[in-house]
Design an enzyme around this catalytic site. Structure first.
Site, PDB file in Angstrom:
ATOM      1  N   ASP A 219      69.778  51.505 135.485  1.00 52.59           N
ATOM      2  CA  ASP A 219      69.483  52.233 136.727  1.00 52.59           C
ATOM      3  C   ASP A 219      69.508  53.873 136.417  1.00 52.59           C
ATOM      4  O   ASP A 219      68.642  54.432 137.104  1.00 52.59           O
ATOM      5  CB  ASP A 219      70.602  51.955 137.691  1.00 52.59           C
ATOM      6  CG  ASP A 219      72.193  52.371 137.482  1.00 52.59           C
ATOM      7  OD1 ASP A 219      72.336  52.595 136.138  1.00 52.59           O
ATOM      8  OD2 ASP A 219      73.218  52.318 138.224  1.00 52.59           O
ATOM      9  N   ARG A 220      70.482  54.293 135.531  1.00 49.93           N
ATOM     10  CA  ARG A 220      70.332  55.934 135.418  1.00 49.93           C
ATOM     11  C   ARG A 220      68.840  56.008 134.601  1.00 49.93           C
ATOM     12  O   ARG A 220      68.194  57.228 134.960  1.00 49.93           O
ATOM     13  CB  ARG A 220      71.482  56.261 134.502  1.00 49.93           C
ATOM     14  CG  ARG A 220      72.735  56.190 134.977  1.00 49.93           C
ATOM     15  CD  ARG A 220      73.863  56.367 134.066  1.00 49.93           C
ATOM     16  NE  ARG A 220      73.719  57.649 133.482  1.00 49.93           N
ATOM     17  CZ  ARG A 220      74.427  58.155 132.468  1.00 49.93           C
ATOM     18  NH1 ARG A 220      75.281  57.387 131.617  1.00 49.93           N
ATOM     19  NH2 ARG A 220      74.416  59.329 132.018  1.00 49.93           N
TER      20      ARG A 220
ATOM     21  N   ILE B  88      72.965  44.610 145.993  1.00 49.56           N
ATOM     22  CA  ILE B  88      71.429  44.389 145.489  1.00 49.56           C
ATOM     23  C   ILE B  88      70.523  44.901 146.537  1.00 49.56           C
ATOM     24  O   ILE B  88      70.543  44.525 147.620  1.00 49.56           O
ATOM     25  CB  ILE B  88      71.182  42.863 145.479  1.00 49.56           C
ATOM     26  CG1 ILE B  88      72.312  42.146 144.429  1.00 49.56           C
ATOM     27  CG2 ILE B  88      69.907  42.661 144.775  1.00 49.56           C
ATOM     28  CD1 ILE B  88      72.338  40.660 144.371  1.00 49.56           C
TER      29      ILE B  88
ATOM     30  N   THR C 254      95.517  58.465 158.293  1.00 55.31           N
ATOM     31  CA  THR C 254      95.396  58.398 156.856  1.00 55.31           C
ATOM     32  C   THR C 254      94.021  58.407 156.492  1.00 55.31           C
ATOM     33  O   THR C 254      93.345  58.534 155.698  1.00 55.31           O
ATOM     34  CB  THR C 254      96.001  56.961 156.503  1.00 55.31           C
ATOM     35  OG1 THR C 254      97.610  57.217 156.782  1.00 55.31           O
ATOM     36  CG2 THR C 254      96.014  56.860 155.024  1.00 55.31           C
TER      37      THR C 254
HETATM   38  C1  LIG Z   1      77.430  54.004 135.432  1.00 53.23           C
HETATM   39  C2  LIG Z   1      77.072  52.661 135.955  1.00 53.23           C
HETATM   40  C3  LIG Z   1      78.329  51.763 136.010  1.00 53.23           C
HETATM   41  C4  LIG Z   1      76.567  52.983 137.363  1.00 53.23           C
HETATM   42  O1  LIG Z   1      76.340  51.913 138.180  1.00 53.23           O
HETATM   43  P1  LIG Z   1      76.172  51.782 139.825  1.00 53.23           P
HETATM   44  O2  LIG Z   1      77.253  52.819 140.301  1.00 53.23           O
HETATM   45  O3  LIG Z   1      74.844  52.187 139.869  1.00 53.23           O
HETATM   46  O4  LIG Z   1      76.405  50.425 140.063  1.00 53.23           O
HETATM   47  C5  LIG Z   1      75.792  51.874 135.219  1.00 53.23           C
HETATM   48  O5  LIG Z   1      74.602  52.808 135.115  1.00 53.23           O
HETATM   49  C6  LIG Z   1      76.500  51.388 133.956  1.00 53.23           C
HETATM   50  O6  LIG Z   1      76.835  50.272 133.843  1.00 53.23           O
HETATM   51  N1  LIG Z   1      76.010  52.195 132.732  1.00 53.23           N
HETATM   52  C7  LIG Z   1      76.457  51.860 131.468  1.00 53.23           C
HETATM   53  C8  LIG Z   1      77.207  52.792 130.889  1.00 53.23           C
HETATM   54  C9  LIG Z   1      76.474  54.273 130.452  1.00 53.23           C
HETATM   55  O7  LIG Z   1      75.433  54.529 131.313  1.00 53.23           O
HETATM   56  O8  LIG Z   1      76.972  55.070 129.715  1.00 53.23           O
HETATM   57  K   LIG Z   2      75.190  54.980 140.410  1.00 54.70           K
END
Ligand SMILES: CC(C)(COP(=O)(O)O)[C@@H](O)C(=O)NCCC(=O)O
Ligand SMILES: [K+]
Ligand SMILES: Nc1ncnc2c1ncn2[C@@H]1O[C@H](COP(=O)(O)OP(=O)(O)O)[C@@H](O)[C@H]1O
Length: 249
Positions: free
Chosen positions: A102-103, A12, A181
């Site tokens: 977030d996207r 978060i 590794t």
């Molecule tokens: C792709 C993600 C998992 C990225 O999440 P993050 O890495 O930021 O935690 C998130 O944007 C999400 O759950 N998206 C829903 C599926 C999609 O965008 O198609």
């Molecule tokens: K991400």
């Protein structure tokens, strides 16, 4: 003061900004709801008048955090909701609600900042790529495993890949062929990320033109920023989009 929260799958991210000029007065990264509340209390920030949040967690988890915040502070938490259009950008998913929030916020903010076509790469638990053309049309994007996922898959699905966080950190001093590794895995995964970033920039050049902006965000953006002189690291991109999605009423 405005409290802003970005709940990813791993961490978060939070910050408190001044209402009149949006200057950040406090911020942090928490690995649980409880750690977040502890950090917020310790920050000593009072007079939070507004709170906005974006979450890619389940509805139950997101709601539990909302309740925790509303119990700890005298605020209503505004949660960014999916939309077909925001600030002149049109969501490119067939089912717009399914695009990760977030996207969505990062790509809207990216287009607003660039004022032209842009490629937005968010390197967190997953690595996401989104393309937006100059007119604000989101073409769609890609999702691939990020560093934390690649690392943990290798650790859980093999018998002999075992190393601690300190070794992981040490391993990334350079990207030469690994001689133990931790070096082999950490450097291998970074090179996978870099290859992905190169591919995305090539694709964006073809689809958006080679004057498109390239923005990197997310906790692991620094690991790939040298892939392109054009790439700009913007740690606050999701927060910029959050302000567009949840303006103060
Ligand atoms: C792709 C993600 C998992 C990225 O999440 P993050 O890495 O930021 O935690 C998130 O944007 C999400 O759950 N998206 C829903 C599926 C999609 O965008 O198609
Ligand atoms: K991400
Ligand atoms: N201050 C930090 N604390 C913990 N992890 C961090 C920090 N800064 C960068 N990272 C890295 O960020 C990655 C998580 O990125 P982040 O964008 O927060 O993911 P998500 O949005 O999926 O929660 C981890 O791989 C971790 O190595």
């Amino acid at each position: 003061m405005i409290l802003e929260l970005d709940c990813g799958n791993s961490l978060i991210k939070w910050r408190v900004v001044r209402r009149h000029d949006l200057v950040t007065v406090a911020g942090g990264v928490a690995d649980s709801d409880q750690a977040l509340l502890t950090q917020l209390r310790a920050s000593g920030v009072v007079d939070i008048h507004y709170c906005r949040m974006v979450s890619v967690r389940s509805e139950q988890e997101t709601d539990a955090l909302r309740v925790g915040l509303e119990t700890a502070f005298p605020v209503t938490v505004h949660i960014a909701a999916p939309a077909t259009e925001l600030s002149g950008v049109v969501n490119g998913y067939r089912e717009y609600q399914r695009l990760g929030m977030d996207r969505w916020l990062a790509l809207v903010a990216g287009h607003c900042l660039a004022g032209r076509g842009c490629l937005v790469l968010d390197l967190g638990t997953a690595v996401t790529s989104d393309l937006v053309d100059a007119a604000g049309k989101h073409l769609g994007g890609y999702i691939a495993p990020g560093m934390p996922l690649m690392r943990s898959q290798l650790r859980t699905h093999t018998r002999r890949i075992r190393y601690g966080d300190d070794a992981a950190h040490e391993a990334l001093q350079n990207l030469l062929p690994g001689q133990e590794t931790s070096e082999a895995v950490e450097r291998g995964c970074v090179l996978m990320l870099r290859g992905f970033v190169r591919e995305q920039i090539d694709l964006a050049n073809r689809l958006l033109g080679d004057d498109c902006a390239v923005y990197l965000t997310g906790g692991d953006a620094e690991l790939v920023k040298d892939e392109s002189a054009r790439a700009v690291v913007l740690p606050d991109l999701v927060f910029l989009g959050l302000a567009l999605a949840c303006p103060i009423e």
